[in-house]
Design a protein around this motif. Structure first.
Motif, short mmCIF file in Angstrom:
data_model
loop_
_atom_site.label_atom_id
_atom_site.label_comp_id
_atom_site.label_asym_id
_atom_site.label_seq_id
_atom_site.Cartn_x
_atom_site.Cartn_y
_atom_site.Cartn_z
N THR A 141 -5.04 -24.62 31.90
CA THR A 141 -5.95 -25.08 32.93
C THR A 141 -5.25 -25.93 33.78
OG1 THR A 141 -7.47 -25.63 31.01
CG2 THR A 141 -7.80 -27.22 32.94
N TYR A 195 -5.39 -29.08 36.27
CA TYR A 195 -5.99 -30.31 36.43
C TYR A 195 -5.77 -30.96 37.55
CZ TYR A 195 -5.30 -29.36 31.47
OH TYR A 195 -5.37 -28.74 30.19
N ARG A 250 -9.34 -22.42 33.24
CA ARG A 250 -10.32 -23.46 33.50
C ARG A 250 -9.41 -24.17 34.39
NH1 ARG A 250 -14.30 -25.59 30.58
NH2 ARG A 250 -13.82 -24.06 28.89
N CYS A 273 -10.19 -28.21 35.61
CA CYS A 273 -10.54 -29.41 35.11
C CYS A 273 -10.52 -30.47 36.26
CB CYS A 273 -9.85 -29.90 33.68
SG CYS A 273 -10.72 -31.46 33.26
N GLN A 281 -10.51 -34.42 37.12
CA GLN A 281 -10.87 -35.70 36.35
C GLN A 281 -11.32 -36.48 37.51
OE1 GLN A 281 -9.10 -36.37 32.93
NE2 GLN A 281 -8.74 -34.11 32.87
N SER A 338 -14.53 -27.69 34.61
CA SER A 338 -14.94 -28.73 34.00
C SER A 338 -14.67 -29.94 34.81
CB SER A 338 -13.85 -28.99 32.52
OG SER A 338 -14.02 -27.97 31.75
N SER A 341 -18.64 -32.52 26.84
CA SER A 341 -17.77 -32.64 25.80
C SER A 341 -17.13 -34.23 26.13
CB SER A 341 -16.56 -31.67 26.27
OG SER A 341 -15.93 -32.21 27.49
N HIS A 343 -13.86 -37.03 25.10
CA HIS A 343 -12.52 -37.36 24.30
C HIS A 343 -12.57 -38.60 23.55
CE1 HIS A 343 -10.74 -35.31 28.29
NE2 HIS A 343 -11.04 -34.50 27.21
N SER A 385 -6.57 -30.08 21.48
CA SER A 385 -8.14 -29.90 21.25
C SER A 385 -8.99 -30.19 22.27
CB SER A 385 -8.57 -30.55 20.04
OG SER A 385 -8.21 -32.00 20.16
N GLY A 386 -10.23 -29.55 22.62
CA GLY A 386 -11.18 -30.08 23.73
C GLY A 386 -11.74 -28.68 24.22
N CYS A 387 -11.97 -28.42 25.33
CA CYS A 387 -12.46 -27.39 26.01
C CYS A 387 -11.68 -26.22 25.67
CB CYS A 387 -12.82 -27.19 27.32
SG CYS A 387 -13.61 -28.79 27.92
N CYS A 405 -7.88 -25.29 27.28
CA CYS A 405 -7.24 -26.59 27.87
C CYS A 405 -5.98 -27.18 26.69
CB CYS A 405 -8.19 -27.51 27.66
SG CYS A 405 -7.54 -29.20 28.32
N ARG A 440 -3.22 -29.12 28.08
CA ARG A 440 -2.57 -30.33 28.55
C ARG A 440 -1.08 -30.67 28.01
NH1 ARG A 440 -7.83 -32.08 26.11
NH2 ARG A 440 -6.58 -32.96 24.39
S1 SF4 Z 1 -10.60 -30.94 27.08
FE1 SF4 Z 1 -10.74 -32.74 28.74
S2 SF4 Z 1 -9.14 -32.42 29.81
FE2 SF4 Z 1 -9.37 -30.59 28.91
S3 SF4 Z 1 -10.54 -29.40 30.16
FE3 SF4 Z 1 -12.06 -30.19 28.96
S4 SF4 Z 1 -12.59 -32.08 29.89
FE4 SF4 Z 1 -10.90 -31.33 30.96
#
Ligand code: SF4
Length: 334
Positions: A28, A30, A86, A88, A90, A127, A188, A190, A290-292, A295, A297
């Motif tokens: 992803t 960011y 993806r 994302c 922020q 996202s 979603s 966090h 974990s998450g979308c 993703c 990170r």
């Molecule tokens: S899990 Fe969080 S950081 Fe990852 S793409 Fe989704 S919103 Fe963004």
């Protein structure tokens, strides 16, 4: 003239905007929009009174670039769907962030359409992580071209929220629930493990959010110099592994969490035979980021060579054995 955009160091390397050695490349990209935040979360480098440098979010450095350079580079990388799943964005809580989102999301949408990554299975997802204050604002962000919106709850319960963040915990949970009902599969959140909550608090809120259809990503609290919580340690890895395993069971609805057992807030039983838990844990999946979908990170909470809270890729056999020890499932660890 459009404002500059911050891009995480790893994403800048993927986009060819900066040189950096990548052990695990992000899948992803960011981006960070909006400048220094107007509110004051105790754990956040972007908080209004944080003394952390502007270019930090968590332990990651986010250099600034001209928007057209970022969009051009994205267009080039988006032509190779295996490298990018993806984008994302922020957004901090500022009016600048809101006005940036109004041109940035349509611009990202146009880039993916122009390079043929706007439709079908290879569609690059957009996202937006933004503290929307109402379902109308959620609707507006999605209508701009975002596929999903993340509204960070961060704290697992109201007490921890009151100590670490402004606003209302119950209000944010209600907004997540309402938005997930209106926009299924597109909402979603966090949760940060290690802000002072118990494992039981996390299990309860993960169950509530899953029942409402909210996607859940886990972060390990990471102290960063300059923030109000700079002296608080990261959570014990055993706690994090138990919460990861609990999340995996809950979000995949493997069985009802009624069978979970707790002692002083700590998970002491997952409501299944050890063999069954081992089978799940040995896939390594519970311990990946974990998450979308798409993703990963890399090194958001981890120093290279340090404790791997979230693995940004499939675990090796040795890493799975280590995780089994950490979660208390290895032979002789009970
Ligand atoms: S899990 Fe969080 S950081 Fe990852 S793409 Fe989704 S919103 Fe963004």
């Amino acid at each position: 003239m459009k404002e500059k955009i911050r891009v995480s160091t790893g994403s800048a390397a993927v986009l060819g905007l900066r040189g950096a050695r990548l052990d695990d490349a992000p899948t992803t990209v960011y981006l960070l929009a909006g400048g220094r935040c107007a509110v004051d979360c105790a754990f956040c480098t972007q908080a209004r009174t944080s003394a952390s440098p502007d270019g930090f979010l968590s332990r990651v450095v986010w250099p600034e670039f001209e928007p057209e350079h970022v969009l051009q580079a994205l267009g080039a990388v988006a032509r190779h769907p295996s490298r990018l799943k993806r984008v994302c964005v922020q957004a901090t809580r500022t009016s600048r962030a809101r006005s940036m989102l109004r041109w940035l999301i349509p611009a990202l949408d146009a880039v993916r359409r122009d390079c043929g990554a706007g439709v079908g299975d290879g569609r690059i997802q957009i996202s937006v992580s933004h503290h929307a204050s109402s379902v109308e604002e959620v609707r507006e962000i999605l209508a701009l071209g975002a596929d999903a919106i993340g509204i960070a709850l961060d704290a697992a319960c109201a007490d921890v929220h009151a100590r670490t963040k402004p606003g209302s915990w119950e209000g944010t949970v209600s907004l997540l629930e309402e938005a997930a009902g209106l926009f299924p599969g597109r909402i979603s959140t966090h949760l940060i493990v290690g802000l002072g909550e118990t494992e039981e608090d996390l299990v309860r809120v993960m169950r509530r959010l899953t029942d409402s259809g909210v996607t859940i990503g886990l972060f390990a609290f990471t102290p960063v110099r300059g923030t109000a919580m700079e002296d608080v340690p990261q959570p014990p890895i055993g706690t994090y592994r138990r919460v990861q395993l609990a999340r995996h069971i809950i979000v995949n609805r493997l069985w009802d969490v009624e069978g979970f057992r707790f002692s002083d807030g700590r998970i002491t039983g997952f409501g299944a035979e050890r063999e069954k838990l081992l089978e799940i844990a040995r896939t390594g999946k519970p311990f990946e980021t974990s998450g979308c979908p798409g993703c990963n990170r890399p090194y958001y909470n981890e120093c290279p060579g340090g404790t791997m809270y979230n693995y940004p890729r499939s675990l090796t056999c040795a890493e799975i054995e280590k995780a089994l020890c950490e979660v208390g499932l290895a032979e002789g660890s009970r």
